[in-house]
Design a protein around this motif. Sequence first.
Motif, PDB file in Angstrom:
ATOM      1  N   MET A   1       0.831  -1.191   0.000  1.00  0.00           N
ATOM      2  CA  MET A   1       0.000   0.000   0.000  1.00  0.00           C
ATOM      3  C   MET A   1       0.875   1.253   0.000  1.00  0.00           C
ATOM      4  O   MET A   1       0.524   2.243  -0.616  1.00  0.00           O
ATOM      5  N   LYS A   2       2.004   1.163   0.701  1.00  0.00           N
ATOM      6  CA  LYS A   2       2.902   2.308   0.771  1.00  0.00           C
ATOM      7  C   LYS A   2       3.423   2.674  -0.616  1.00  0.00           C
ATOM      8  O   LYS A   2       3.513   3.860  -0.952  1.00  0.00           O
ATOM      9  N   GLU A   3       3.730   1.650  -1.444  1.00  0.00           N
ATOM     10  CA  GLU A   3       4.220   1.912  -2.795  1.00  0.00           C
ATOM     11  C   GLU A   3       3.174   2.632  -3.639  1.00  0.00           C
ATOM     12  O   GLU A   3       3.509   3.525  -4.412  1.00  0.00           O
ATOM     13  N   ILE A   4       1.919   2.242  -3.482  1.00  0.00           N
ATOM     14  CA  ILE A   4       0.843   2.872  -4.250  1.00  0.00           C
ATOM     15  C   ILE A   4       0.697   4.335  -3.870  1.00  0.00           C
ATOM     16  O   ILE A   4       0.577   5.211  -4.735  1.00  0.00           O
ATOM     17  N   ILE A   5       0.729   4.619  -2.583  1.00  0.00           N
ATOM     18  CA  ILE A   5       0.602   6.005  -2.115  1.00  0.00           C
ATOM     19  C   ILE A   5       1.780   6.836  -2.596  1.00  0.00           C
ATOM     20  O   ILE A   5       1.602   7.969  -3.075  1.00  0.00           O
TER      21      ILE A   5
END
Length: 59
Positions: A1-5
């Motif tokens: 999720m961190k990569e998407i943000i």
Amino acid sequence: MKEIILALLSGFIVGVVFGGLRLPIPAPPAFAGVAGIIGIYLGFKFMLWIGPHFLTWFK
């Protein structure tokens, strides 16, 4: 999720910079371009999944 943000945030920042400099965006401006990128990703994942099976057909 961190990569998407982080990807969304960096894309937003690039969009703001390009918009502020009145340059054309460095990405396809239509949904068809986004769909093409998704297709490339799905094709890559498909080959990772089918690749080991595909290569055994030719041995």
